[in-house]
Structure formats: structure tokens, C-alpha cells
Motif scaffolding. Structure first.
Motif, PDB file in Angstrom:
ATOM      1  N   SER A  62      11.491  54.060  43.693  1.00  9.90           N
ATOM      2  CA  SER A  62      11.321  53.284  42.479  1.00  9.90           C
ATOM      3  C   SER A  62      10.997  54.077  41.117  1.00  9.90           C
ATOM      4  CB  SER A  62      10.033  52.286  42.342  1.00  9.90           C
ATOM      5  OG  SER A  62       8.785  52.801  42.163  1.00  9.90           O
ATOM      6  N   ILE A  63      10.576  55.139  41.531  1.00 12.89           N
ATOM      7  CA  ILE A  63      10.771  56.459  40.267  1.00 12.89           C
ATOM      8  C   ILE A  63      11.835  57.026  40.556  1.00 12.89           C
ATOM      9  CG2 ILE A  63       9.556  58.383  39.728  1.00 12.89           C
ATOM     10  CD1 ILE A  63       6.735  57.585  40.839  1.00 12.89           C
ATOM     11  N   LEU A  64      12.383  57.481  41.382  1.00 10.38           N
ATOM     12  CA  LEU A  64      13.535  58.304  41.455  1.00 10.38           C
ATOM     13  C   LEU A  64      14.788  57.462  40.821  1.00 10.38           C
ATOM     14  CD1 LEU A  64      13.108  60.288  44.583  1.00 10.38           C
ATOM     15  CD2 LEU A  64      12.414  61.047  42.106  1.00 10.38           C
ATOM     16  N   GLU A  65      14.806  56.310  41.019  1.00  9.83           N
ATOM     17  CA  GLU A  65      15.979  55.327  40.783  1.00  9.83           C
ATOM     18  C   GLU A  65      15.978  55.487  39.124  1.00  9.83           C
ATOM     19  OE1 GLU A  65      14.995  51.390  41.725  1.00  9.83           O
ATOM     20  OE2 GLU A  65      15.354  51.677  43.675  1.00  9.83           O
ATOM     21  N   ASP A  66      15.024  56.171  38.319  1.00 11.40           N
ATOM     22  CA  ASP A  66      15.314  56.107  36.761  1.00 11.40           C
ATOM     23  C   ASP A  66      14.326  57.210  36.393  1.00 11.40           C
ATOM     24  OD1 ASP A  66      15.811  56.342  34.182  1.00 11.40           O
ATOM     25  OD2 ASP A  66      15.904  54.229  33.900  1.00 11.40           O
ATOM     26  N   GLU A 102      14.128  59.436  34.290  1.00  9.06           N
ATOM     27  CA  GLU A 102      13.714  59.943  32.927  1.00  9.06           C
ATOM     28  C   GLU A 102      12.939  58.511  32.186  1.00  9.06           C
ATOM     29  OE1 GLU A 102      17.284  60.844  30.677  1.00  9.06           O
ATOM     30  OE2 GLU A 102      18.435  61.768  32.379  1.00  9.06           O
ATOM     31  N   ALA A 103      13.212  57.305  32.861  1.00  4.96           N
ATOM     32  CA  ALA A 103      12.325  56.416  32.260  1.00  4.96           C
ATOM     33  C   ALA A 103      10.880  56.303  32.690  1.00  4.96           C
ATOM     34  CB  ALA A 103      12.711  55.145  32.850  1.00  4.96           C
ATOM     35  N   TYR A 104      10.555  56.908  33.898  1.00  6.32           N
ATOM     36  CA  TYR A 104       9.204  57.208  34.262  1.00  6.32           C
ATOM     37  C   TYR A 104       8.568  58.176  33.332  1.00  6.32           C
ATOM     38  CZ  TYR A 104       4.908  58.356  36.683  1.00  6.32           C
ATOM     39  OH  TYR A 104       3.823  58.557  36.849  1.00  6.32           O
ATOM     40  N   ALA A 105       9.466  59.373  33.216  1.00 10.61           N
ATOM     41  CA  ALA A 105       8.817  60.566  32.457  1.00 10.61           C
ATOM     42  C   ALA A 105       8.652  60.281  30.843  1.00 10.61           C
ATOM     43  CB  ALA A 105       9.977  61.651  32.398  1.00 10.61           C
ATOM     44  N   PRO A 133      16.380  71.288  35.277  1.00 11.67           N
ATOM     45  CA  PRO A 133      17.193  70.270  34.296  1.00 11.67           C
ATOM     46  C   PRO A 133      16.524  68.990  34.809  1.00 11.67           C
ATOM     47  CG  PRO A 133      18.677  71.772  34.897  1.00 11.67           C
ATOM     48  CD  PRO A 133      17.487  72.154  36.063  1.00 11.67           C
ATOM     49  N   LEU A 134      15.927  68.102  33.807  1.00 13.77           N
ATOM     50  CA  LEU A 134      15.547  66.815  34.293  1.00 13.77           C
ATOM     51  C   LEU A 134      16.589  65.982  34.944  1.00 13.77           C
ATOM     52  CD1 LEU A 134      13.340  64.630  34.135  1.00 13.77           C
ATOM     53  CD2 LEU A 134      13.950  63.887  31.820  1.00 13.77           C
ATOM     54  N   THR A 135      17.848  66.238  34.621  1.00  8.40           N
ATOM     55  CA  THR A 135      18.831  65.619  35.054  1.00  8.40           C
ATOM     56  C   THR A 135      19.090  65.682  36.659  1.00  8.40           C
ATOM     57  OG1 THR A 135      20.391  67.294  34.348  1.00  8.40           O
ATOM     58  CG2 THR A 135      20.351  65.222  32.944  1.00  8.40           C
ATOM     59  N   ARG A 136      18.564  66.838  37.233  1.00  5.70           N
ATOM     60  CA  ARG A 136      18.622  67.243  38.584  1.00  5.70           C
ATOM     61  C   ARG A 136      17.632  67.084  39.444  1.00  5.70           C
ATOM     62  NH1 ARG A 136      22.683  71.725  38.950  1.00  5.70           N
ATOM     63  NH2 ARG A 136      22.209  71.152  41.388  1.00  5.70           N
ATOM     64  N   ALA A 137      16.611  66.362  38.673  1.00  7.53           N
ATOM     65  CA  ALA A 137      15.190  66.265  39.236  1.00  7.53           C
ATOM     66  C   ALA A 137      15.146  65.003  40.464  1.00  7.53           C
ATOM     67  CB  ALA A 137      14.163  65.787  38.246  1.00  7.53           C
ATOM     68  N   THR A 177       4.008  67.804  43.351  1.00 11.29           N
ATOM     69  CA  THR A 177       3.558  67.357  41.878  1.00 11.29           C
ATOM     70  C   THR A 177       4.790  67.521  41.039  1.00 11.29           C
ATOM     71  OG1 THR A 177       1.353  67.652  42.292  1.00 11.29           O
ATOM     72  CG2 THR A 177       2.007  67.342  40.245  1.00 11.29           C
ATOM     73  N   VAL A 178       5.319  66.506  40.314  1.00 17.25           N
ATOM     74  CA  VAL A 178       6.264  66.601  39.348  1.00 17.25           C
ATOM     75  C   VAL A 178       5.810  66.327  37.865  1.00 17.25           C
ATOM     76  CG1 VAL A 178       8.470  65.706  38.754  1.00 17.25           C
ATOM     77  CG2 VAL A 178       7.724  65.782  41.178  1.00 17.25           C
ATOM     78  N   ARG A 179       5.991  67.113  36.978  1.00 19.68           N
ATOM     79  CA  ARG A 179       5.547  67.090  35.685  1.00 19.68           C
ATOM     80  C   ARG A 179       7.079  67.001  34.709  1.00 19.68           C
ATOM     81  NH1 ARG A 179       1.658  70.429  37.966  1.00 19.68           N
ATOM     82  NH2 ARG A 179      -0.553  69.827  37.717  1.00 19.68           N
ATOM     83  N   PHE A 180       6.720  66.776  33.482  1.00 23.14           N
ATOM     84  CA  PHE A 180       7.873  66.735  32.614  1.00 23.14           C
ATOM     85  C   PHE A 180       7.535  67.606  31.507  1.00 23.14           C
ATOM     86  CE2 PHE A 180       7.574  63.066  35.311  1.00 23.14           C
ATOM     87  CZ  PHE A 180       8.851  63.124  35.966  1.00 23.14           C
TER      88      PHE A 180
END
Length: 445
Positions: A205-209, A211-214, A316-320, A343-346
Motif C-alpha cells: 500500500s506504500i509502494l503503490e504510491d 511519493e504520496a507516502y513520502a 532517485p525517488l522514482t526508482r524507490a 529502513t526507507v527515508r526521503f
């Protein structure tokens, strides 16, 4: 010319915090003022020795090791100037982050963002590309308004966005390759509190979007265990609410979690199946998911007494999304289970030539493992997956990247090397680690 009495010491073994790197320098110099730094550099130059600066040794790789002169900056601390109008603060390079936080708090100020480690020096934090989390926050380098650098000829050079801007872009995240950072001027903000909210949700549910989660909180992070398809979420939001009465206990719970991981890692040497059982067991008196308010620097950080190893790449966030899926599957398949989380940070990008976040909105993907031999292979598996997604290594963490593999990832690579060749043509500030990741200097034409 002789070293000042009491400043220079006979050879001794120096080890980093994690015990993963060590060296026997020919001389160990403990600096307490800028004059000590200049003298150490001049002495090293006159004897044809290399020189590396060291703080608390919280880098997991041998970035600070040398057989030449090791310059210990942990005694070179304190605030040089505090300007409440800008607001900004100028500090000596060996000052610990926690010491700075306390001093700023008394002055009604704070740093707008930082990582989880508070026992690190200011110079070390900016030199290795340290960061916190927050889609609109740059790495720790984003606080820097200017710095002074002691270069190979013993001169003290000042630089900032307006003064020597090209040197500034190279010096902020420079791995100690251009000289010794003496003082740093940092941008501050009025002190503030943060609401800490922990939760859990399916990883997909996080990986689907992603950038929205970030962007779902001022400071958003998520983490996951190798065996789980659910992610633990952490969000920090500025608030006018007062500090919660249980804030100190909540912060200690993070430290106790580290101790739990260390215990599971030790037991896992005997029985790998026990790792998951220990980490998923419900302990009596557990406080449950956090939802509390604390002063900002306490919400960002917590004491970390347990030693471990850590590897991290900036993507790159687009590759995360693809990268996290890949590494999660790789960790699942791996024979050993680490009790620590992925752990994933932005963070926002910056302009510094060797910053892992240079020029791009970034996702930082980190894995931590116990300090046992078997987990080294897990780090290699994890690293290979991240390198396939244009990952740049955290300069202060474990990695195997080389200059050949890194050169094309940094648009400012050649500019940095030209500045390095001009400032350090005789390779004073090099080491085995720097030769691997940067190559040797070449004399400027």
C-alpha cells in the motif's frame, strides 16, 4: 618545528565506533584549537605524511583510517558565534550534534531536521552526507551557510554561497579529501516540538504510491523486517502541543529496541529461527505504537549504545518502489535473518558535488545487520540490488563502490577532482578508502 607539547601522541591502535575499521597512525594529534589543526597539517606536509581527521568514529568504513597522522577533533568543540537574528550558529568541527542541540535549545533555536544519531561531530555529519527524513528537507548539508577549511598548504580558507562558491559546493560533502573542516556556520530555526506517530500498514500500500507516502508528513519514514509484508510507519509533524509526560520513556523504548535487536542477533548465531521469535514476541509492559510529543531534537534522535553494521544507498525517488521490492525479496530469500529493519527515508536534493542527494529528490534505503561475519554477504546482496537502481552509497556506511563505478553517477565529479587536485596535489588527505572511492589526485594543469 615540533608538535606542541601534549598535543601529539605515540602510535596507538585507533578503532571506529563499530569496531569494523582500525589503524595504527604514525602520530595521533588531539586538536583543541584551530592552531593545532594548522600545525598538524604543516607537520604532516614537512614529513611527507598523509593526514586524516577523525571524530567519534561513527562511520562504518575506514574513511578516517591512516598510517600517517590521525587528527582527533573530539576536543575541538564549542560554539564560536550565535546570531539570533539570522538565525545561525558557528561551531567548531568537533562539536557533537547533541551538544549543539542543547546549546541551541537554551537559545530558543533548533535545527530543522537531522538523522537519528546524536553522538556524531558536525564536521563528520556534513562530510559524509548525513541526513534525516522529509521530502522538503535537504540532507544535513542543507543547514550549512559557510565553513572554514584548513588545506594542504596550512592556509585557512573560508567559503560559502557568496564567498568561494565553487569551493563551497565541493567542500561541504567532501569526505575529508580537500582538507580539515575547522568551523561550520549552520542555519537555525526557532525551537519547535514534533508529534511522533507510529503505525503499521501493508508494504504494497506504500509502494503503490511511494511519493504520496513520502509527502504524507513533514518527516515520513517506513521500515520492514525481512520476513514481513507489513511496514512499520513513522511520521513526525510540527506541533504547538506541549511535550508529553511520557516522552522520555518513549524515547528510551527506541534504545531498548536496539538492545532487543542485539540480543536476537547473538541468539541467532546458534538458532536462526529464534531471531524472528524474539523480534515478534510481545513483551510485558510494552508501550505499544508511539503517539506522543517531544522537543524536536529528541524526536529526531535516540541513544544508540549497541554496535552494529549498516549499509545505505541514495536512490532517485522514482526508482524507490522497484528497489524496495527487489531488496525485500532478496532479504527474504537470504539464509540469515537480520533482527534489524530495512529502513526507507526521503529527502530533497541539493547542489553539493559529492552529495548522495545531488540533483535529485531522494529515497535513502538502509539495512542494518549484527556485527557477525555471516551477515557480510547479506550486505553484498542488498548493495547489488540497490546499485541497479542508480544508487549512490552513503559515504560513511559500509559499501564496496569504487571510483570507476561512481564517476558516472555524479555530474560534478570532474569539477570536484579538479578542485581536489588544486588543493591537495600531493595527496596529503588521501587514504586507502579514498583511493578506492575517489582515486588519486592529479596535479592541476
Amino acid at each position: 618545528m615540533r608538535m606542541r607539547t601534549g598535543r601529539s601522541h605515540a602510535p596507538n591502535v585507533w578503532r571506529n565506533w563499530a569496531g569494523s575499521a582500525q589503524c595504527v597512525p604514525s602520530r595521533l594529534v588531539r586538536a583543541t584549537d584551530e592552531g593545532d589543526i594548522v600545525e598538524a597539517v604543516n607537520q604532516a606536509a614537512s614529513r611527507g605524511l598523509t593526514l586524516r581527521a577523525a571524530g567519534t568514529g561513527h562511520s562504518f568504513n575506514p574513511i578516517a583510517t591512516t598510517s600517517g597522522v590521525l587528527l582527533d577533533l573530539t576536543g575541538y568543540t564549542g560554539i564560536v558565534a550565535l546570531d539570533p537574528e539570522t538565525p545561525s550558529v558557528t561551531v567548531r568541527g568537533g562539536t557533537l550534534l547533541k551538544e549543539l542541540n542543547w546549546a541551541l535549545d537554551k537559545a530558543g533555536l533548533a535545527l530543522s531536521n537531522m538523522g537519528t544519531l546524536e553522538d556524531q561531530t558536525i564536521a563528520g555529519a556534513i562530510s559524509t552526507g548525513n541526513h534525516g527524513s522529509g521530502l522538503h528537507h535537504r540532507p544535513f548539508s542543507g543547514h550549512v551557510l559557510g565553513l572554514t577549511l584548513v588545506t594542504a598548504d596550512g592556509s585557512v580558507r573560508s567559503c560559502g554561497p557568496e564567498e568561494n562558491p565553487e569551493l563551497f559546493q565541493a567542500a561541504v560533502t567532501s569526505l575529508g579529501a580537500l582538507g580539515v573542516i575547522s568551523t561550520v556556520t549552520l542555519r537555525c530555526v526557532p525551537k519547535f516540538n514534533l508529534r511522533v506517530t507510529e503505525g503499521s500498514q501493508p508494504l504494497e500500500s506504500i509502494l503503490e504510491d511511494i511519493e504520496a507516502y513520502a509527502g504524507s508528513a513533514e518527516h515520513a519514514t517506513f521500515s520492514l523486517k525481512g520476513w514481513s509484508d507489513n511496514a512499520s510507519t513513522l511520521k513526525l509533524e510540527p506541533t504547538d502541543a506541549p511535550v508529553s509526560v511520557d516522552a522520555a520513556r518513549r524515547r528510551r523504548a527506541n534504545t531498548l529496541g536496539e538492545v532487543r535487536c542485539a540480543t536476537a542477533g547473538l541468539v541467532g548465531r546458534i538458532d536462526q529461527r529464534a531471531v524472528q521469535r524474539i523480534m515478534t514476541a510481545q513483551l510485558g509492559g510494552s508501550a505499544g505504537p508511539a503517539d506522543y510529543v517531544d522537543v524536536s531534537y529528541n524526536a529526531f534522535t535516540f541513544p544508540q549504545p549497541v554496535k552494529f553494521l549498516s549499509l545505505e544507498y541514495a536512490l532517485p525517488l522514482t526508482r524507490a518502489t522497484d528497489a524496495v521490492r527487489n531488496v525485500h525479496e532478496d532479504v527474504k530469500r537470504f539464509g540469515l535473518r537480520t533482527p534489524y529493519s530495512i529502513t526507507v527515508r526521503f529527502g530533497a536534493g541539493d547542489e553539493y558535488l559529492l552529495s548522495p542527494a545531488q540533483g535529485r529528490t531522494t529515497a535513502y534505503v538502509n539495512i542494518t545487520v549484527p556485527r557477525t561475519v555471516g551477515y557480510t554477504e547479506l550486505l553484498r546482496v542488498f548493495e547489488a540490488a540497490l546499485q541497479e537502481h542508480d544508487g549512490r552509497p552513503h559515504w560513511g556506511k559500509a559499501h564496496t563502490a569504487t571510483a570507476e563505478s561512481l564517476e558516472d553517477l555524479y555530474p560534478g565529479w570532474k569539477t570536484f577532482q579538479d578542485i581536489r587536485a588544486e588543493l591537495d596535489p600531493d595527496n596529503m588527505f588521501t587514504s586507502d578508502y579514498l583511493r578506492r572511492v575517489l582515486g588519486g589526485t592529479r596535479r592541476a594543469h
